[in-house]
Design a protein around this motif. Sequence first.
Motif, PDB file in Angstrom:
ATOM      1  N   ASN A   1      84.384  77.062  33.784  1.00 56.88           N
ATOM      2  CA  ASN A   1      85.230  77.987  33.044  1.00 56.88           C
ATOM      3  C   ASN A   1      84.389  79.116  32.445  1.00 56.88           C
ATOM      4  O   ASN A   1      83.322  78.883  31.890  1.00 56.88           O
ATOM      5  CB  ASN A   1      85.937  77.206  31.931  1.00 56.88           C
TER       6      ASN A   1
ATOM      7  N   GLY B   1      84.047  70.019  35.206  1.00 57.66           N
ATOM      8  CA  GLY B   1      85.187  70.174  34.311  1.00 57.66           C
ATOM      9  C   GLY B   1      86.497  70.387  35.055  1.00 57.66           C
ATOM     10  O   GLY B   1      86.524  70.801  36.209  1.00 57.66           O
ATOM     11  N   ARG B   2      87.580  70.118  34.360  1.00 58.20           N
ATOM     12  CA  ARG B   2      88.902  70.233  34.989  1.00 58.20           C
ATOM     13  C   ARG B   2      89.296  71.674  35.255  1.00 58.20           C
ATOM     14  O   ARG B   2      90.131  71.946  36.096  1.00 58.20           O
ATOM     15  CB  ARG B   2      89.951  69.557  34.118  1.00 58.20           C
ATOM     16  N   LYS B   3      88.697  72.621  34.557  1.00 57.29           N
ATOM     17  CA  LYS B   3      89.051  74.028  34.728  1.00 57.29           C
ATOM     18  C   LYS B   3      88.080  74.788  35.631  1.00 57.29           C
ATOM     19  O   LYS B   3      88.145  76.004  35.729  1.00 57.29           O
ATOM     20  CB  LYS B   3      89.110  74.726  33.374  1.00 57.29           C
ATOM     21  N   ALA B   4      87.186  74.063  36.283  1.00 62.33           N
ATOM     22  CA  ALA B   4      86.193  74.712  37.134  1.00 62.33           C
ATOM     23  C   ALA B   4      86.865  75.326  38.361  1.00 62.33           C
ATOM     24  O   ALA B   4      87.759  74.730  38.960  1.00 62.33           O
ATOM     25  CB  ALA B   4      85.132  73.717  37.567  1.00 62.33           C
ATOM     26  N   HIS B   5      86.432  76.524  38.706  1.00 59.41           N
ATOM     27  CA  HIS B   5      86.966  77.231  39.860  1.00 59.41           C
ATOM     28  C   HIS B   5      86.427  76.603  41.140  1.00 59.41           C
ATOM     29  O   HIS B   5      85.240  76.322  41.248  1.00 59.41           O
ATOM     30  CB  HIS B   5      86.575  78.707  39.784  1.00 59.41           C
TER      31      HIS B   5
ATOM     32  N   GLU C   1      85.332  81.205  29.990  1.00 59.48           N
ATOM     33  CA  GLU C   1      85.715  81.599  28.635  1.00 59.48           C
ATOM     34  C   GLU C   1      84.538  81.605  27.653  1.00 59.48           C
ATOM     35  O   GLU C   1      84.406  82.540  26.859  1.00 59.48           O
ATOM     36  CB  GLU C   1      86.833  80.699  28.124  1.00 59.48           C
TER      37      GLU C   1
ATOM     38  N   ARG D   1      86.997  73.639  42.302  1.00 55.72           N
ATOM     39  CA  ARG D   1      86.671  72.239  42.059  1.00 55.72           C
ATOM     40  C   ARG D   1      87.276  71.318  43.108  1.00 55.72           C
ATOM     41  O   ARG D   1      86.631  70.395  43.592  1.00 55.72           O
ATOM     42  CB  ARG D   1      87.174  71.872  40.668  1.00 55.72           C
TER      43      ARG D   1
ATOM     44  N   ALA E   1      88.468  64.321  29.354  1.00 55.53           N
ATOM     45  CA  ALA E   1      87.884  65.651  29.171  1.00 55.53           C
ATOM     46  C   ALA E   1      87.108  65.748  27.861  1.00 55.53           C
ATOM     47  O   ALA E   1      86.077  66.392  27.803  1.00 55.53           O
ATOM     48  CB  ALA E   1      88.970  66.718  29.210  1.00 55.53           C
TER      49      ALA E   1
ATOM     50  N   ASN F   1      90.619  63.922  33.086  1.00 59.16           N
ATOM     51  CA  ASN F   1      90.626  65.228  33.734  1.00 59.16           C
ATOM     52  C   ASN F   1      89.306  65.610  34.387  1.00 59.16           C
ATOM     53  O   ASN F   1      89.301  66.214  35.442  1.00 59.16           O
ATOM     54  CB  ASN F   1      90.994  66.306  32.717  1.00 59.16           C
ATOM     55  N   ASP F   2      88.206  65.306  33.770  1.00 62.81           N
ATOM     56  CA  ASP F   2      86.915  65.704  34.320  1.00 62.81           C
ATOM     57  C   ASP F   2      86.451  64.684  35.361  1.00 62.81           C
ATOM     58  O   ASP F   2      86.858  63.532  35.351  1.00 62.81           O
ATOM     59  CB  ASP F   2      85.869  65.815  33.219  1.00 62.81           C
TER      60      ASP F   2
END
Length: 155
Positions: free
Chosen positions: A21, A132-136, A23, A138, A106, A118-119
């Motif tokens: 992520n 991570g669950r928000k990784a591009h 952010e 993934r 997570a 999630n992870d």
Amino acid sequence: MVIRRKVPARRKKWRGTVVPNREPSAIGCICFVIFIMVLILCILDHAKRNTCLCIGGLILLCVPLMMTRNIRIDYNEEKGFVRRDLLGLRRYYRWRDLTEIREVPAAPFRRQRNRKRNDTVLVFGKRRIRIGRKAHNRDAFLAVAKKHLKRKEGA
């Protein structure tokens, strides 16, 4: 008239990059710019030394957040993958060394109501890599990893 045969197409090997992520990096850059402007204003206003040192410390705290852009995983279906850490140092992993893929919460340190897992953690002997669950990108990476783990367990 010449008759041409169809040549079977080669199957392309999966390759790509998993990027976490972004952010934290964006937040670090924004805070860095804001604190630099405040520091410049304090210096121009002849503020006390302690005030300038405090704001300088806040600027230094933004640097690790900006460095999270360096973290990434470059993978290739045949060879394995390369994981780059916060400082940009590379560590090479081969698919044959993969021992386990686990789903983990997570945020294990705080109370979660629904306890979603999630992870994902890839285990290579004593080494662990958390994705991570928000990784591009993934899902594509995990599909390749699970395929190689099944192939290893089946053999």
